[in-house]
Every structure is written in C-alpha cells, then in structure tokens.
Design a protein around this motif. Structure first.
Motif, mmCIF file in Angstrom:
data_model
loop_
_atom_site.group_PDB
_atom_site.id
_atom_site.type_symbol
_atom_site.label_atom_id
_atom_site.label_comp_id
_atom_site.label_asym_id
_atom_site.label_seq_id
_atom_site.Cartn_x
_atom_site.Cartn_y
_atom_site.Cartn_z
ATOM 1 N N ASP A 219 -17.271 5.319 -4.556
ATOM 2 C CA ASP A 219 -17.203 4.806 -5.925
ATOM 3 C C ASP A 219 -16.190 5.587 -6.760
ATOM 4 O OD1 ASP A 219 -19.306 2.674 -6.163
ATOM 5 O OD2 ASP A 219 -20.522 4.288 -5.359
ATOM 6 N N LEU A 220 -16.082 6.910 -6.525
ATOM 7 C CA LEU A 220 -15.093 7.708 -7.229
ATOM 8 C C LEU A 220 -13.680 7.233 -6.887
ATOM 9 C CD1 LEU A 220 -14.141 10.132 -8.920
ATOM 10 C CD2 LEU A 220 -14.428 11.545 -6.880
ATOM 11 N N ILE A 221 -13.409 7.014 -5.587
ATOM 12 C CA ILE A 221 -12.085 6.554 -5.157
ATOM 13 C C ILE A 221 -11.753 5.198 -5.773
ATOM 14 C CG2 ILE A 221 -10.728 5.815 -3.158
ATOM 15 C CD1 ILE A 221 -10.959 8.799 -3.409
ATOM 16 N N LEU A 222 -12.727 4.291 -5.803
ATOM 17 C CA LEU A 222 -12.500 2.970 -6.381
ATOM 18 C C LEU A 222 -12.211 3.079 -7.875
ATOM 19 C CD1 LEU A 222 -15.214 0.798 -4.592
ATOM 20 C CD2 LEU A 222 -12.821 1.092 -3.992
ATOM 21 N N GLY A 325 -8.813 16.282 10.542
ATOM 22 C CA GLY A 325 -8.436 14.933 10.948
ATOM 23 C C GLY A 325 -8.101 14.124 9.712
ATOM 24 N N TYR A 326 -7.536 12.946 9.911
ATOM 25 C CA TYR A 326 -7.182 12.123 8.759
ATOM 26 C C TYR A 326 -7.356 10.651 9.085
ATOM 27 C CZ TYR A 326 -2.644 10.267 10.373
ATOM 28 O OH TYR A 326 -1.668 9.584 11.037
ATOM 29 N N THR A 327 -7.381 9.853 8.052
ATOM 30 C CA THR A 327 -7.434 8.407 8.196
ATOM 31 C C THR A 327 -6.532 7.790 7.139
ATOM 32 O OG1 THR A 327 -8.906 6.494 8.382
ATOM 33 C CG2 THR A 327 -9.376 8.052 6.618
ATOM 34 N N THR A 328 -6.208 6.519 7.332
ATOM 35 C CA THR A 328 -5.364 5.791 6.383
ATOM 36 C C THR A 328 -6.150 4.631 5.800
ATOM 37 O OG1 THR A 328 -3.335 6.373 7.572
ATOM 38 C CG2 THR A 328 -3.235 4.482 6.082
ATOM 39 N N LEU A 329 -6.164 4.543 4.491
ATOM 40 C CA LEU A 329 -6.822 3.448 3.789
ATOM 41 C C LEU A 329 -5.757 2.618 3.074
ATOM 42 C CD1 LEU A 329 -9.747 5.457 2.128
ATOM 43 C CD2 LEU A 329 -9.823 4.179 4.270
ATOM 44 N N ILE A 334 -9.161 -0.206 -0.621
ATOM 45 C CA ILE A 334 -9.631 0.606 -1.734
ATOM 46 C C ILE A 334 -9.973 -0.248 -2.942
ATOM 47 C CG2 ILE A 334 -8.949 2.402 -3.381
ATOM 48 C CD1 ILE A 334 -7.276 3.656 -1.163
ATOM 49 N N GLU A 335 -9.120 -1.242 -3.230
ATOM 50 C CA GLU A 335 -9.274 -1.994 -4.462
ATOM 51 C C GLU A 335 -10.152 -3.234 -4.331
ATOM 52 O OE1 GLU A 335 -5.294 -2.832 -5.620
ATOM 53 O OE2 GLU A 335 -4.876 -0.779 -6.297
ATOM 54 N N ARG A 336 -10.296 -3.781 -3.099
ATOM 55 C CA ARG A 336 -10.959 -5.081 -2.990
ATOM 56 C C ARG A 336 -12.212 -5.077 -2.122
ATOM 57 N NH1 ARG A 336 -8.152 -8.794 -5.424
ATOM 58 N NH2 ARG A 336 -9.456 -10.439 -4.528
ATOM 59 N N GLN A 340 -18.896 1.238 0.284
ATOM 60 C CA GLN A 340 -19.523 1.623 1.541
ATOM 61 C C GLN A 340 -18.495 1.943 2.622
ATOM 62 O OE1 GLN A 340 -22.506 2.577 0.528
ATOM 63 N NE2 GLN A 340 -23.206 1.957 2.499
ATOM 64 N N TYR A 341 -17.403 1.168 2.669
ATOM 65 C CA TYR A 341 -16.387 1.419 3.697
ATOM 66 C C TYR A 341 -15.769 2.803 3.504
ATOM 67 C CZ TYR A 341 -12.283 0.934 6.654
ATOM 68 O OH TYR A 341 -11.324 1.135 7.619
ATOM 69 N N VAL A 342 -15.409 3.118 2.266
ATOM 70 C CA VAL A 342 -14.803 4.420 1.978
ATOM 71 C C VAL A 342 -15.795 5.550 2.260
ATOM 72 C CG1 VAL A 342 -13.656 5.815 0.222
ATOM 73 C CG2 VAL A 342 -13.341 3.336 0.242
ATOM 74 N N ASN A 343 -17.053 5.352 1.855
ATOM 75 C CA ASN A 343 -18.084 6.368 2.119
ATOM 76 C C ASN A 343 -18.212 6.638 3.609
ATOM 77 O OD1 ASN A 343 -18.698 6.591 -0.569
ATOM 78 N ND2 ASN A 343 -20.397 5.150 -0.514
ATOM 79 N N THR A 344 -18.239 5.562 4.400
ATOM 80 C CA THR A 344 -18.396 5.706 5.848
ATOM 81 C C THR A 344 -17.230 6.465 6.451
ATOM 82 O OG1 THR A 344 -19.613 3.613 5.919
ATOM 83 C CG2 THR A 344 -18.747 4.448 8.000
ATOM 84 N N ALA A 345 -16.015 6.208 5.965
ATOM 85 C CA ALA A 345 -14.839 6.900 6.488
ATOM 86 C C ALA A 345 -14.934 8.399 6.229
ATOM 87 C CB ALA A 345 -13.570 6.330 5.854
#
Length: 526
Positions: A219-222, A325-329, A334-336, A340-345
């Motif tokens: 939610d913070l990232i969004l 490690g890293y991931t790409t979003l 992020i916007e749409r 939950q997806y961001v939290n899981t990552a």
C-alpha cells in the motif's frame, strides 16, 4: 520467583558512576551502567559486561529526562563499549535546562533504557541462587538524566563552559564556577519559574509524533506511485534508515513483521552467538585461543616453584559476504493492481534472505563438526544404543563441557537421529519420550510442531539437511555471526524508459567458528 524470561522486554537500570559536564562543547559524559550489580527494584536485573549494543547510528540513542521520550535533551556521541558514553546537548531551552540541572545537582544520575535481545540465545538468564536476572545481550535504546538513581553516587565533576545566547542580563561568564551558576539561577526569580512550569506543562501534554499509516508495504508503494507526498517522504526515510523508523514515530505493524519474518526462519543462526558487524571493512579479523597451558596445582613444598603455564592468542579472518536479491515491477503492476502482489514480492525476498543466511550457518556448522571429528574431539555412542546408553552419553558430555569451561545449550542432530530418540523404549516396551498426553517412565519430551525435544536435562534440536548419523552438543559461543544492523535493507531505482522499478533487498554478514572446542560431535558407532 516469577519467570521474567517471557515477560521482560524493556527495562531501566540506574548507574552510580561520576558524571562530567563540558559545556564548552555542550557534552555530558558519564558512567551509564554498573555491571554485575543487581537493580534495587523487584526485577533484580544484573547487566553483564559486554551486554549493551547501542542502536545505530549512535545519534539514535537519545539522552532523555526521567525516561520520557517526549522530553529529549541530547543524543549519544560516543560509547566506549563498556560503561561510559558521551552525549551531545544541543543549544536551546531544553538543553540549557538539562545542563543546569545536571551541574546543579538536580538531575545528576544516569539510567539506561534497554531492549533485551530475546532472539539471541542466553540473552536473559535467571540465577535462582540469588534471585537475579542476568542480561547478556541487549540493545541500548536511551539514557536518561534522573534525580534519584537506583544506585547512588553519580555526581558532576567538572564545569567549564559558556552558553552563548543573547540575554538582557548575562547569566554565564567565561570562567563559570558553581557559585556563579547558583547565583545566576537564583536571579531568574519567580517569573522564570513560572515560564518553566508552563513549558513543562506543554511538553507533558504533547502527543508523540505518529508515522503515516499504511496497511502494508504494498500500500505504501502504491501511494508513492499515486503521487502522495507524505508516502514519498516516509518511503525515503525508510530507505535511508532501514526497517526501523525514527524513535519518535510509532512504526507501522508491517515494519516489525518484516523483522520477525526473517528472524523466525533462521533457527540455526539464532542458536549461536551474534554480534553487530563493524561499519567498515570487507574482511573481519577476530581473536582465537591458539593454545592454553595454564596449570594450577598444589605447591609441592614451601619455596618450591609453582606450575608454569601461558596462553597464546592467534588471529583469523572472516570475509564479509553480501546476501541479496532483486525483482522488477512494472508501472502497470504498481499502479493498476492491488497491494497483495507487491506485498508478496517483498515477503518472498525477505524469506529468501533468511533462507540463504540460514543455509550458510548450517554449512559452517556441518564443516565445523567434520573438522572436530577429524581432530578426535568427539564423544562416542554405542551401536543400537538404548535409553541407558543415551543417558550415559549426556552425563559424559556434561562432564566434558565442565572440564572445557563451556556450557551445553543443546544438541543438534540429523533427522534419523531425532527419529531414534522418538522410538526409545524401556525394558517393558514403554516409550521414553512423551509426545502427548501422560504416560509412565518418561524421561523426555518431544515437540513435533517445532521438531525439538528434551532427553533428561539436554534439549535436542533438528539440524535440517544434515547427513545421516550427524549430531553435536554445542555452546552458543562456538559460532559467531556478525550481521549489519537492520538487514535486509532495500534499494529501488526506476527506469523511465521501460516503465519499470527494480527493487532489491540485501545485507552483509561475516561468520566464523570462533570457539571450535565449544562443539562436541557425537560419533555413532556402527
């Protein structure tokens, strides 16, 4: 005596050491704790030497008045690693008042506020003999000036400074004596006392600063992506300060959840000794006991020489490793999408950091077991051992540890050995290990939810991934892990061309088997 191990988290202990005040630099230096002395309250806390680790950076350790986090007067400048620290007292009414009260004997005691590191084995130990609770590992959160410390004896030893603030009437001189300060304070009069009382009332009514609230990191990232300035400022503060928010804030629940997520998945790492990693350096050097020929015996006769012995210390090094490690979003995710997806990552990266560092600790422990077995540092268990042989093994191990000067915390064993313990029976065919309910002749218990057990006085823990017939008794001092405070940290960077955001989590760790003699492997005879 009530068991305080489960309930004690934060406490305050007062010191009895001298306090020095240097107002030219606006600093206060003092003895912040007295080691080895029980507190005078009902908890009877004894802080042991080396137990305190200041919160990082040092500036985060505040100097308060009477443990009131709404009334900070300074912050830590330096700490000698023992009982002495220096604090900076910034200019202003609050700092001036603290300096004056300390110098004038109104608040010249020191007391520390600590958080016992309960995830560190042996951080808090109860001594039934004298009804005391000994603290061996704690985070230093704050130090307070107080009027009546639990241990008397603190006092000002030096005053030499000025406070350069324009006033209608000078109250400080270039050479300030105690008599000058007493006269200047008296000159404030009734009006000054009234202003001070009004200021204290305002401070007492002030509410603690509250951090912006977000249900989760996703939610913070969004919110940041949506242009929320409050969220952006908060995210930047977290990026610079790690998982811990500033002391004056009340952290979001998910900040603490991240720490728990990592720590609860590192059972082997947390079984052994942990230290903060130094701020600089790619290689860590540590001391090891090379040899010990110290001998104490009865003198053979008057005038005869005593037994000679000496110790030799050697040094070794451990490489500072980076785990991350890293991931790409994508901006679309992020916007749409929801949070939950961001939290899981992010949760997945935290879990992987825990898994990787736990695996490194297991590998180090297994290598140390093999090395000790090769050196003959082991204890044998006969083939087809029954309960009597197992109990004999425990007795022999305790005796061996007594001779070495270490203490058995537990034994770590492979899965096949743990299953054998589960099947131990007496001569009448009764199970010796109590799993649930009640029974007869039980001398141990098993907790199958955590894969731990206890046979006689010794706790047994599963060493996941170990080869068959692997087992060792251990003292937590055997292995030391130096880890960067607040790890895993987070970095992120946006790509305006591909509309993506790269997010990484990483931390620094060095590990070493610093006391190999604190391990006693079990040799399972064929």
């Amino acid at each position: 005596m009530t068991d305080l191990t489960a309930s004690l988290t934060t406490l305050t202990i007062a010191s009895d050491g001298p306090l020095t005040l240097d107002r030219a630099k606006r600093t206060i230096t003092g003895k912040i704790v007295v080691f080895g002395v029980p507190s005078s309250d009902y908890r009877r806390i004894v802080i042991e030497p080396g137990a305190l680790t200041p919160r990082q950076p040092l500036k985060a350790v505040k100097l308060l008045r009477d443990h009131d986090d709404r009334d900070p007067v300074g912050f830590m400048l330096s700490y000698d690693g023992g009982d002495t620290a220096t604090f900076s007292v910034p200019e202003g009414e609050n700092g001036d008042r603290a300096l004056a009260e300390a110098e004038n004997g109104l608040r010249d005691g020191l007391s520390v506020g600590i958080n016992i590191l309960r995830d560190v084995p042996g951080a808090l130990m109860y001594d039934e003999a004298d009804d005391t609770n000994h603290v061996y590992a704690a985070e230093l959160l704050e130090t307070s000036l107080c009027a009546i410390p639990a241990l008397a004896g603190a006092g000002v030893t030096d005053v030499a400074a000025t406070i350069d603030r324009p006033r209608k009437e000078p109250i400080m001189t270039d050479t300030l004596t105690r008599e000058d300060l007493d006269a200047a304070l008296d000159a404030f009069g009734t009006d000054s006392d009234r202003r001070l009382e009004e200021r204290l009332a305002q401070l007492g009514d002030a509410e603690p600063e509250v951090a912006p609230t977000f249900a989760s990191y996703g939610d913070l990232i969004l919110a940041v992506a949506a242009g929320d300035e409050t969220a952006r400022d908060y995210a930047q503060r977290l990026a610079y300060e790690g998982a811990a928010t500033p002391d004056a804030h009340q952290p979001n629940t998910w900040v603490a959840d991240t720490v728990r997520l990592v720590e609860q998945n590192r059972k082997t790492l947390n079984s052994f000794h942990r230290e903060p990693l130094p701020a600089k350096g790619l290689t860590l050097e540590y001391l090891k006991l090379k040899s010990n020929s110290m001998t104490v015996e009865k003198q053979s006769g008057e005038g005869e020489p005593l037994k000679f012995g000496k110790i030799q210390l050697g040094s070794d090094t451990a490489k500072v490793e980076t785990y991350g490690g890293y991931t790409t979003l994508t901006r679309q995710v992020i916007e749409r999408t929801n949070a939950q997806y961001v939290n899981t990552a992010f949760s997945a990266m935290d879990l992987e950091y825990a898994r990787a560092t736990e695996a490194a600790t297991r590998a180090l422990l297994k290598a140390a077991i093999i090395a000790q077995m090769a050196d003959g540092n082991k204890i044998a268990l006969p083939a087809g051992a029954g309960v009597d042989e197992w109990l004999d093994l425990l007795i022999d191990a305790v005796i061996e540890y007594e001779d070495r000067g270490y203490t058995i915390a537990a034994a770590k064993v492979s899965a096949d050995v743990f299953k054998r313990l589960h099947r131990l029976e007496d001569t009448a065919g009764n199970r010796l290990m109590l799993v649930s309910g009640t029974g007869v002749n039980q001398v141990g218990t098993l907790d199958l939810s955590s894969i731990t057990g206890k046979l006689g006085p010794i706790k047994f823990e599963l060493l996941a991934g170990a080869g068959a017939n692997t087992g060792t008794f251990y003292d937590p001092l055997a292995i030391t892990t130096w880890e960067s405070a607040g790890a895993p940290w987070q970095l992120d960077q946006e790509n305006t061309v591909t509309l993506t955001k790269d997010v990484s989590k990483y931390g620094y760790i060095a590990q070493a088997c610093q006391h190999p003699q604190a391990l006693l492997p079990i040799e399972f005879l064929a």
